[in-house]
Design a protein around this motif. Structure first.
Motif, PDB file in Angstrom:
ATOM      1  N   ALA A 143       2.493 -16.597  23.869  1.00 54.97           N
ATOM      2  CA  ALA A 143       2.681 -16.476  22.423  1.00 54.97           C
ATOM      3  C   ALA A 143       1.403 -15.941  21.796  1.00 54.97           C
ATOM      4  O   ALA A 143       0.337 -16.520  21.969  1.00 54.97           O
ATOM      5  CB  ALA A 143       3.037 -17.840  21.837  1.00 54.97           C
ATOM      6  N   LEU A 144       1.527 -14.820  21.092  1.00 56.43           N
ATOM      7  CA  LEU A 144       0.365 -14.177  20.467  1.00 56.43           C
ATOM      8  C   LEU A 144       0.440 -14.271  18.956  1.00 56.43           C
ATOM      9  O   LEU A 144       1.495 -14.036  18.371  1.00 56.43           O
ATOM     10  CB  LEU A 144       0.315 -12.694  20.846  1.00 56.43           C
ATOM     11  CG  LEU A 144       0.378 -12.334  22.321  1.00 56.43           C
ATOM     12  CD1 LEU A 144       0.318 -10.812  22.472  1.00 56.43           C
ATOM     13  CD2 LEU A 144      -0.751 -12.980  23.100  1.00 56.43           C
ATOM     14  N   VAL A 167       3.935  -9.659  33.207  1.00 51.01           N
ATOM     15  CA  VAL A 167       4.296 -10.753  32.286  1.00 51.01           C
ATOM     16  C   VAL A 167       5.119 -10.175  31.145  1.00 51.01           C
ATOM     17  O   VAL A 167       4.614  -9.418  30.316  1.00 51.01           O
ATOM     18  CB  VAL A 167       3.031 -11.437  31.722  1.00 51.01           C
ATOM     19  CG1 VAL A 167       3.415 -12.571  30.776  1.00 51.01           C
ATOM     20  CG2 VAL A 167       2.147 -11.954  32.856  1.00 51.01           C
ATOM     21  N   LYS A 168       6.404 -10.540  31.127  1.00 51.81           N
ATOM     22  CA  LYS A 168       7.309  -9.890  30.169  1.00 51.81           C
ATOM     23  C   LYS A 168       7.657 -10.768  28.959  1.00 51.81           C
ATOM     24  O   LYS A 168       8.032 -10.256  27.927  1.00 51.81           O
ATOM     25  CB  LYS A 168       8.614  -9.490  30.894  1.00 51.81           C
ATOM     26  CG  LYS A 168       8.403  -8.463  32.000  1.00 51.81           C
ATOM     27  CD  LYS A 168       8.268  -7.053  31.427  1.00 51.81           C
ATOM     28  CE  LYS A 168       7.672  -6.048  32.399  1.00 51.81           C
ATOM     29  NZ  LYS A 168       8.362  -5.919  33.672  1.00 51.81           N
ATOM     30  N   ASN A 169       7.578 -12.092  29.137  1.00 51.62           N
ATOM     31  CA  ASN A 169       8.027 -12.991  28.054  1.00 51.62           C
ATOM     32  C   ASN A 169       6.929 -13.224  27.032  1.00 51.62           C
ATOM     33  O   ASN A 169       6.416 -14.328  26.886  1.00 51.62           O
ATOM     34  CB  ASN A 169       8.462 -14.340  28.642  1.00 51.62           C
ATOM     35  CG  ASN A 169       9.845 -14.273  29.233  1.00 51.62           C
ATOM     36  OD1 ASN A 169      10.570 -13.295  29.034  1.00 51.62           O
ATOM     37  ND2 ASN A 169      10.223 -15.300  29.964  1.00 51.62           N
ATOM     38  N   THR A 170       6.579 -12.165  26.291  1.00 51.19           N
ATOM     39  CA  THR A 170       5.536 -12.307  25.275  1.00 51.19           C
ATOM     40  C   THR A 170       6.182 -12.333  23.903  1.00 51.19           C
ATOM     41  O   THR A 170       6.931 -11.436  23.552  1.00 51.19           O
ATOM     42  CB  THR A 170       4.553 -11.124  25.363  1.00 51.19           C
ATOM     43  OG1 THR A 170       4.035 -11.053  26.676  1.00 51.19           O
ATOM     44  CG2 THR A 170       3.399 -11.316  24.392  1.00 51.19           C
ATOM     45  N   ILE A 171       5.901 -13.397  23.154  1.00 46.62           N
ATOM     46  CA  ILE A 171       6.441 -13.499  21.791  1.00 46.62           C
ATOM     47  C   ILE A 171       5.277 -13.400  20.811  1.00 46.62           C
ATOM     48  O   ILE A 171       4.144 -13.752  21.142  1.00 46.62           O
ATOM     49  CB  ILE A 171       7.248 -14.800  21.584  1.00 46.62           C
ATOM     50  CG1 ILE A 171       6.397 -16.053  21.745  1.00 46.62           C
ATOM     51  CG2 ILE A 171       8.441 -14.813  22.516  1.00 46.62           C
ATOM     52  CD1 ILE A 171       7.139 -17.349  21.427  1.00 46.62           C
ATOM     53  N   ALA A 197       9.548 -20.099  16.729  1.00 46.83           N
ATOM     54  CA  ALA A 197       8.866 -19.836  17.999  1.00 46.83           C
ATOM     55  C   ALA A 197       9.374 -20.784  19.081  1.00 46.83           C
ATOM     56  O   ALA A 197       9.498 -20.413  20.259  1.00 46.83           O
ATOM     57  CB  ALA A 197       7.364 -19.986  17.832  1.00 46.83           C
ATOM     58  N   VAL A 198       9.691 -22.016  18.691  1.00 47.51           N
ATOM     59  CA  VAL A 198      10.211 -22.997  19.655  1.00 47.51           C
ATOM     60  C   VAL A 198      11.594 -22.557  20.140  1.00 47.51           C
ATOM     61  O   VAL A 198      11.887 -22.580  21.342  1.00 47.51           O
ATOM     62  CB  VAL A 198      10.283 -24.406  19.021  1.00 47.51           C
ATOM     63  CG1 VAL A 198      10.853 -25.404  20.006  1.00 47.51           C
ATOM     64  CG2 VAL A 198       8.905 -24.854  18.562  1.00 47.51           C
ATOM     65  N   THR A 199      12.420 -22.143  19.200  1.00 51.55           N
ATOM     66  CA  THR A 199      13.770 -21.664  19.549  1.00 51.55           C
ATOM     67  C   THR A 199      13.699 -20.491  20.515  1.00 51.55           C
ATOM     68  O   THR A 199      14.386 -20.454  21.542  1.00 51.55           O
ATOM     69  CB  THR A 199      14.524 -21.220  18.276  1.00 51.55           C
ATOM     70  OG1 THR A 199      14.473 -22.275  17.328  1.00 51.55           O
ATOM     71  CG2 THR A 199      15.971 -20.863  18.578  1.00 51.55           C
TER      72      THR A 199
END
Lengths: 208, 383
Positions: A143-144, A167-171, A197-199
């Motif tokens: 998470a950025l 690393v693909k799961n970057t939010i 962000a939690v969802t």
């Protein structure tokens, strides 16, 4: 014992109530996962909902996260030490050049409240540091955060560097960030607030 | 109609000859990086030194203000005698302790100084009595102030703006306490918050006595502020705002009214439309920066709900359009603001907040030139 007592204590920022409730539930032999899920995580989900709908604000969010954390401290030693038993690990940080952290801290708190293992790298974090942290901690999501328009370029670079490292799961999130920007830079998701962000994290880790 | 008349007419909710424009204030100026690029773009062989150390902004020079058609001129407080900006080199970057005792760091990677230490984080309520507060009556603050304000007022060409927020009594409080601790205190420690805010407000009121005491009669606008909003909503509940902030804002308004007939400009970032009726009620004349991309803060909605009751100062988006838009997109943004906010006066146009380092000079010029070209009254909708 009715776990609703813990739930209500979180929602009324009653730290003694949370600690007493958790202690009592443990003494009664209740499963740790159940106390966590129904007493604490459910409560933080409700806190997140109320924040997103404008019923509560930053002071209340911080208070709820604080008392939830104190409840968690009682449970942590009893949870399985194997990280894969948690709901997953998230690495979070504010990107290079940006030293703003309150938004990022709110997201980190909500993620912990959601039962995730959170590795908070702080602020002004270089791409390499993110990559190393993901690998060392076997993180499922990164998470950025960025508050500054001038560091949105760093956010783009970090997403790309992470993608190159597999690393693909970057939010992403932060005041100037938009859905469109997130999509343009190849992020896996964007949220306009901490509960979102939690969802997102849940969705990404369930799909994994 | 000259610049002064243009600004005053707009602030009185009447239509001047064209929409007035601002550059050069505490939160309406331009970063050193962007300004020096602008100078180079315009063919000047010079650079400008930093004026605001925290934000690394400049006070634009007179020839540039003329070129951009800026209608305002600023009166800034002088430098305090009791404190000097003397950054220390550390391994992490440049470190400064400000006049209030807060520590700030500017690493290589950062464009600004960033708050790092809050000396009242662990303080008890009694500690507030013995804290080494800065002197609001430092003689340095009024050095040159009367002369500058009087000169501007006597020249009569430009609107005279007193830059006297002094980083705001509200923000001083959370910087001292730590923003997270401060907001949790709202819930758990109201006595502490009330005493802390009373203290920072009382120092601010003494500062206002000090500066407005020498120049109040010459000013057209006084700058005040304190951020109350995030991108989505207010940072605190309306109830907390009305309990802790509003009565103190009202005291500051009353103090200013006792010292000057100038209009009162209040700066708050973020989504604060729910608080605007309160601002109007306590006598705030001007809302800044009108963060149009924040929730509920678009030009159309604000004008519909509050037009004629509070003036809008700002409105040209700096979150997307100015840094990453094309020149045409900047022009469209200006058209949008004029179309939705200019009718009936009540608009002073400028960038939402300071023009940042990532705004190219072409976009800076497009902003100022298009307000001048397109903002002529009477406004007919521009496509």
């Amino acid at each position: 014992m009715d776990l609703n007592i813990i739930y209500e204590a979180v929602l009324s920022y009653n730290v003694d109530g949370v600690k007493e409730g958790v202690t009592q539930a443990l003494n009664e032999g209740m499963a740790v996962d159940k106390i966590l899920a129904e007493g604490l995580i459910n409560a933080m989900d409700e806190v997140g909902k109320r924040f997103s709908t404008g019923e509560i604000f930053v002071p209340e969010m911080l208070m709820a996260a604080q008392v939830m954390k104190e409840g968690m401290e009682l449970l942590k030693p009893l949870l399985a030490s194997d990280a894969s038993e948690s709901k997953g690990t998230v690495v979070i940080g504010t990107v290079k050049g940006d030293l703003h952290d309150i938004g990022k801290n709110l997201v980190a708190m909500m993620l912990e409240g959601g039962g995730f293992n959170v590795i908070d790298l702080g602020v002004d974090v270089a791409s390499d540091t993110f990559i190393d942290a993901v690998k060392e901690n076997n993180a499922g999501v990164v998470a950025l955060s960025a508050l500054l328009t001038t560091t949105m370029t760093a956010m783009k670079e970090t997403v790309e560097a992470l993608a190159s490292a597999g690393v693909k799961n970057t939010i992403v999130g932060g005041a100037p960030i938009t859905e469109e920007f997130a999509s343009d830079i190849g992020a896996a998701g964007y949220s306009k607030d901490a509960p979102g962000a939690v969802t997102l994290t849940r969705q990404l880790l369930q799909a994994a | 109609m000259n610049s002064k008349e243009r600004v005053l007419t707009a602030l009185n909710h009447e239509e001047p000859d064209r929409v007035p424009i601002d550059l050069g204030g505490w939160v309406t100026t331009i970063s050193q990086v962007s300004y020096n690029k602008l100078l180079s773009h315009l063919g000047y062989q010079r650079e400008r030194e930093v004026f605001d150390w925290l934000r690394q902004n400049v006070a634009p020079e007179e020839d540039i203000l003329q070129r951009l058609g800026v209608d305002t001129r600023y009166v800034h407080p002088g430098e305090p005698v009791g404190w000097k900006f003397e950054p220390e080199e550390t391994k992490d970057g440049l470190w400064v302790n400000d006049e209030w005792g807060c520590g700030f760091l500017k690493p290589e990677s950062s464009l600004y100084y960033n708050l790092m230490t809050s000396p009242l984080r662990d303080a008890s309520i009694d500690d507030l009595d013995s804290y080494p507060w800065p002197d609001p009556k430092d003689p340095g603050y009024i050095t040159g102030v009367k002369e500058r304000a009087k000169q501007l007022a006597e020249d009569g060409e430009y609107a005279v703006i007193g830059n006297f927020a002094w980083e705001t009594w509200f923000e001083r409080a959370w910087k001292l306490r730590g923003i997270d601790k401060f907001y949790m205190d709202f819930v758990t420690n109201p006595d502490f918050i009330n005493k802390l805010l009373d203290k920072t407000l009382s120092l601010h009121l003494e500062f206002l006595d000090h500066v407005l005491g020498v120049c109040g009669e010459y000013l057209d606008v006084v700058i005040q502020g304190g951020d109350l909003g995030s991108q989505q909503t207010t940072l605190m509940s309306p109830q907390h705002y009305r309990e802790y902030i509003k009565p103190r804002q009202a005291q500051a308004v009353e103090k200013i009214r006792s010292l000057t007939g100038a209009k009162i400009f209040y700066h708050t970032c973020g989504a604060v439309s729910s608080l605007v009726p309160d601002f109007i009620e306590i006598g705030i004349d001007i809302l800044n920066p009108v963060q149009v991309r924040a929730n509920g803060m678009d030009a159309e909605t604000l004008k519909k709900e509050f037009g004629g009751k509070i003036a809008f100062w700002g409105g040209i988006d700096s979150q997307q359009v100015l840094p990453r838009g094309t020149v045409n997109e900047v022009v469209d943004e200006v058209k949008h603001l004029i179309n939705h906010m200019a009718t009936g006066g009540g608009l002073v146009a400028c960038a939402v907040h300071n023009i940042q380092a990532d705004v190219p000079p072409e976009n800076v010029l497009a902003l100022f030139d298009s307000v001048r070209e397109l903002g002529t009254y009477p406004i007919s909708v521009i496509n």
